[in-house]
Motif scaffolding. Structure first.
Motif: not given
Length: 129
Positions: A43-47
């Motif tokens: 998963l690419l979770i926004p910072k």
């Protein structure tokens, strides 16, 4: 005539070969366990959020545990959800779906709403309470 044996039979047991086998098995299992990769979803979770979305119109969609949907306050089955959402999407360009699910709702039912929104280029906001 008394015959004597020249070789004596030893009753002791040597454990050295057994320990070699145990160490070889230990090394084998340590090497094979590091090669096994678990099946996981990356998963690419926004910072952090850098952009605010202005919502002019949103549709409340609720998915229940009994595979029923509530779209804009009207109860309906799975077969009517797509038609109802498509008619609402056609009326406005900036429509956003506010999706709320029950705790025991099926993942497939939630994915159906997400697929409809994605295929029509509509943003989805998950309402977590």
């Amino acid at each position: 005539m008394a015959l004597k044996r020249r070789t004596k039979i030893s009753v002791s047991f040597s454990m050295s070969s057994m320990t070699d086998i145990v160490f070889l098995l230990l090394i084998f299992f340590m090497i094979t366990s590091t090669m096994v990769h678990p099946n996981a979803i990356k998963l690419l979770i926004p910072k952090k959020a850098t952009k605010k979305v202005e919502v002019t119109k949103f549709i409340d969609v609720r998915v229940t545990a009994s595979s029923r949907y509530v779209v804009a306050g009207k109860w309906m089955g799975a077969e009517n959800v797509e038609a109802r959402l498509l008619s609402t999407f056609a009326n406005s360009d900036k429509t956003v779906v506010k999706l709320r699910t029950d705790k025991n709702a099926s993942t497939g039912d939630v994915a159906r709403v997400l697929d409809i929104a994605e295929s029509n280029g509509v943003k989805v906001i998950l309402d977590i309470r």
